[in-house]
Design a protein around this motif. Sequence first.
Motif, PDB file in Angstrom:
ATOM      1  N   GLY A 113       0.930  -1.321   0.088  1.00  0.00           N
ATOM      2  CA  GLY A 113      -0.093  -0.160  -0.089  1.00  0.00           C
ATOM      3  C   GLY A 113       0.907   1.317   0.141  1.00  0.00           C
ATOM      4  N   PHE A 114       1.943   1.406   0.776  1.00  0.00           N
ATOM      5  CA  PHE A 114       2.878   2.290   0.829  1.00  0.00           C
ATOM      6  C   PHE A 114       3.465   2.752  -0.641  1.00  0.00           C
ATOM      7  N   VAL A 115       3.821   1.692  -1.173  1.00  0.00           N
ATOM      8  CA  VAL A 115       4.539   1.858  -2.643  1.00  0.00           C
ATOM      9  C   VAL A 115       3.283   2.353  -3.605  1.00  0.00           C
ATOM     10  N   LEU A 116       2.156   1.649  -3.330  1.00  0.00           N
ATOM     11  CA  LEU A 116       1.022   2.016  -4.456  1.00  0.00           C
ATOM     12  C   LEU A 116       0.827   3.571  -4.250  1.00  0.00           C
ATOM     13  N   THR A 117       0.828   4.108  -2.819  1.00  0.00           N
ATOM     14  CA  THR A 117       0.684   5.410  -2.637  1.00  0.00           C
ATOM     15  C   THR A 117       1.503   6.294  -3.064  1.00  0.00           C
ATOM     16  N   GLN A 118       2.975   6.072  -3.107  1.00  0.00           N
ATOM     17  CA  GLN A 118       4.151   6.667  -3.854  1.00  0.00           C
ATOM     18  C   GLN A 118       3.831   6.856  -5.275  1.00  0.00           C
ATOM     19  N   PHE A 119       3.422   5.778  -6.001  1.00  0.00           N
ATOM     20  CA  PHE A 119       3.182   6.004  -7.379  1.00  0.00           C
ATOM     21  C   PHE A 119       1.883   6.704  -7.742  1.00  0.00           C
ATOM     22  N   GLY A 120       0.946   6.326  -6.821  1.00  0.00           N
ATOM     23  CA  GLY A 120      -0.328   6.781  -7.136  1.00  0.00           C
ATOM     24  C   GLY A 120      -0.567   8.497  -6.984  1.00  0.00           C
ATOM     25  N   VAL A 121       0.198   9.104  -5.865  1.00  0.00           N
ATOM     26  CA  VAL A 121       0.192  10.256  -5.525  1.00  0.00           C
ATOM     27  C   VAL A 121       0.946  11.177  -6.648  1.00  0.00           C
ATOM     28  N   LEU A 122       2.096  10.461  -6.986  1.00  0.00           N
ATOM     29  CA  LEU A 122       3.020  11.072  -8.039  1.00  0.00           C
ATOM     30  C   LEU A 122       2.045  11.257  -9.112  1.00  0.00           C
ATOM     31  N   LEU A 123       1.392   9.927  -9.901  1.00  0.00           N
ATOM     32  CA  LEU A 123       0.947  10.247 -11.083  1.00  0.00           C
ATOM     33  C   LEU A 123      -0.163  11.086 -11.089  1.00  0.00           C
ATOM     34  N   GLY A 124      -0.849  10.875  -9.867  1.00  0.00           N
ATOM     35  CA  GLY A 124      -2.156  11.620  -9.836  1.00  0.00           C
ATOM     36  C   GLY A 124      -2.089  13.263  -9.530  1.00  0.00           C
ATOM     37  N   ALA A 125      -0.945  13.704  -9.366  1.00  0.00           N
ATOM     38  CA  ALA A 125      -0.512  15.098  -8.671  1.00  0.00           C
ATOM     39  C   ALA A 125      -1.290  16.127  -9.472  1.00  0.00           C
ATOM     40  N   PRO A 126      -1.503  16.168 -10.829  1.00  0.00           N
ATOM     41  CA  PRO A 126      -2.005  17.064 -11.424  1.00  0.00           C
ATOM     42  C   PRO A 126      -3.481  17.326 -10.984  1.00  0.00           C
ATOM     43  N   TRP A 127      -4.077  16.275 -11.143  1.00  0.00           N
ATOM     44  CA  TRP A 127      -5.591  16.065 -10.524  1.00  0.00           C
ATOM     45  C   TRP A 127      -5.757  16.385  -9.205  1.00  0.00           C
TER      46      TRP A 127
END
Length: 273
Positions: A113-127
């Motif tokens: 979940g921690f790794v998913l968050t790192q990628f998810g927050v980074l990729l979704g940053a504009p939105w």
Amino acid sequence: MLNTIKKVLGGFGTLDGATYPFKALMVFIRNPRLIKYIAIPILLNIVVAIALYSGLLYFGWQIVDQVQGDLILWLNQLINDLPQWLGFLTYTVSGLIVVVRFLLIVILFIATGFVLTQFGVLLGAPWYGQLSEQLEKLRTGKVELIELNIVSDLTRAILYELKKLVLIASIGIPLLAINFFPGVGTLVSSIGSLALTTTIVCMDFLDSCLERRRLKFRQKLGIVLKSLPASASLGLVCLGLISIPLVNLVTIPLCVASGTLFICDRVRLPLQR
């Protein structure tokens, strides 16, 4: 329901931050127009989750099985060397193996979940940035923003991630070394690792609001530390929410919203000129 939760948790400063995911959920229910800002991030989370759960979780599960197998062999050898009248310890060992496997699986889900968050927050940053702006405007009536060109934005984002890695390494490596000391060392390492993970998670979910002020990394970290213990309870609840497979596809955007509401309600921010 929210009022009940606030009465139970909000009365204790330590746990006040834990109410913010529920507050964010109520904001989404009352303002359904905000859902459009999380639709694409959720789709991105699904893509990342497929890759992670088919890779990282698969290999992680094999490691759990290997550790369990080694533990069973070691304990069986230990029991075989004991007197016959201590045979009842076999049942204790079986229970211990079940507990250890459960803990290893929990750690595996938290790590994934921690790794998913790192990628998810980074990729979704504009939105997430747009969502955070709308939430801040809704909460305070205004949005504070320092405009930068795209190159400066990318540079800041890269430096932020690198500084996070440095923070994780500078604290995580000593904690790993301490873990080799049985007993107290393992306990200190476990508590320290949880505190470090919670801090990073909290920083990530506060960052959509903090980055608009162009604050330095140390200032962001300082805000988390100065907001203790409320920021710790927020981080722990968010860590729990992002550790639940499939559910975390939705709870990551919810935690981003929680971070913005937390900043708007509890933190007086300086502008970084």
